[in-house]
Scaffold this motif. Sequence first.
Motif, PDB file in Angstrom:
ATOM      1  N   ILE A   1       0.812  -1.222   0.000  1.00 40.77           N
ATOM      2  CA  ILE A   1       0.000   0.000   0.000  1.00 40.77           C
ATOM      3  C   ILE A   1       0.847   1.274   0.000  1.00 40.77           C
ATOM      4  O   ILE A   1       0.297   2.377  -0.058  1.00 40.77           O
ATOM      5  CB  ILE A   1      -0.970   0.022   1.197  1.00 40.77           C
TER       6      ILE A   1
ATOM      7  N   LYS B   1       1.729   1.529  -4.123  1.00 37.35           N
ATOM      8  CA  LYS B   1       0.432   2.196  -4.018  1.00 37.35           C
ATOM      9  C   LYS B   1      -0.110   2.608  -5.388  1.00 37.35           C
ATOM     10  O   LYS B   1      -1.268   2.325  -5.721  1.00 37.35           O
ATOM     11  CB  LYS B   1       0.545   3.427  -3.118  1.00 37.35           C
TER      12      LYS B   1
ATOM     13  N   TRP C   1      -2.137  -0.892  -5.550  1.00 36.26           N
ATOM     14  CA  TRP C   1      -3.215  -0.625  -4.600  1.00 36.26           C
ATOM     15  C   TRP C   1      -4.264   0.329  -5.172  1.00 36.26           C
ATOM     16  O   TRP C   1      -5.467   0.046  -5.113  1.00 36.26           O
ATOM     17  CB  TRP C   1      -2.625  -0.064  -3.310  1.00 36.26           C
TER      18      TRP C   1
ATOM     19  N   GLU D   1      -5.853  -6.339   2.908  1.00 36.65           N
ATOM     20  CA  GLU D   1      -5.647  -4.920   3.197  1.00 36.65           C
ATOM     21  C   GLU D   1      -6.963  -4.148   3.112  1.00 36.65           C
ATOM     22  O   GLU D   1      -7.229  -3.259   3.927  1.00 36.65           O
ATOM     23  CB  GLU D   1      -4.611  -4.324   2.232  1.00 36.65           C
TER      24      GLU D   1
ATOM     25  N   HIS E   1      -8.596  -2.054   6.226  1.00 33.46           N
ATOM     26  CA  HIS E   1      -8.862  -0.619   6.176  1.00 33.46           C
ATOM     27  C   HIS E   1     -10.345  -0.281   6.290  1.00 33.46           C
ATOM     28  O   HIS E   1     -10.712   0.888   6.301  1.00 33.46           O
ATOM     29  CB  HIS E   1      -8.290  -0.027   4.877  1.00 33.46           C
TER      30      HIS E   1
END
Length: 276
Positions: free
Chosen positions: A17, A21, A25, A63, A67
């Motif tokens: 991440i 990213k 991500w 992930e 989150h």
Amino acid sequence: MGEKMVKSQLEIERSLIKTYKKRIWTKFIRAIKEYELVEKGDKIAVAISGGKDSLTLAKLFQELKKHKKFDFDLEFIAMDPGYKKEKLDQMLYNCEKLGIPVKVHQSDIFEVSERIAGENPCYMCARMRRGNLYAKAQELGCNKLALGHHFDDVIETVMLNIIFAGDFKTMMPKLKAQNFENMELIRPMYLIEEESIIRFMKSTGLTAMDCACTVTSKKSGGSKRDYVKQLIKELKKENEVVGINIMRATENVNMGAILGFKDNLGKHSFLERYDD
């Protein structure tokens, strides 16, 4: 298996991440939002083959869950279609190091596909594997099955269909299962380029499984997909955004400038609307 070189689970998750990213991500989140792949209350079965794509997809979903961007549940499922022991051990080792609580179930798909499909077992094997995974996902109470197909798979499919099948269609980001009620297939890595996945997996220190098929390993010669992959690579030497343009072509079909199309009612010619 080179355990000393393997990054910790925390380091791997952080890099996904942060370091990756932009390339991984963000594109994962974009696909989920743009194609409405994850909804509140979903229970998603993430299919683990042991390859770089499915392992990356599993970490992305973990992930996403962490989150709390979406309220959903996860299952990680892996089918053993007849892997050699060392291949299965490799998959389990990688899942352990990545913190993926995978549930493995047995199957004889390699044996069956070789017996009934003759010289071209891959298509039959893929269909049988898909059905097997749908059934397991449904058994676990899931309403969606997530597969690790990526951007390159999508554009290669477009070119495969044009060159070898004579039609224009792509690999869709989601579709409803035909033979499994209330089940849907989703492809959340739809916008992520394969090269980014390769780099991420290499950075972990783990060695993902390559093709572990015990059937095609007995045969020689490259596949049509290998040919198309190489063709696109050559085209990129002249135009670096050729992949993006192939994808855009699937979004920008000009219905007034094609000879015909198909829908649920059958095949249609441009002549049907020529005088309109």
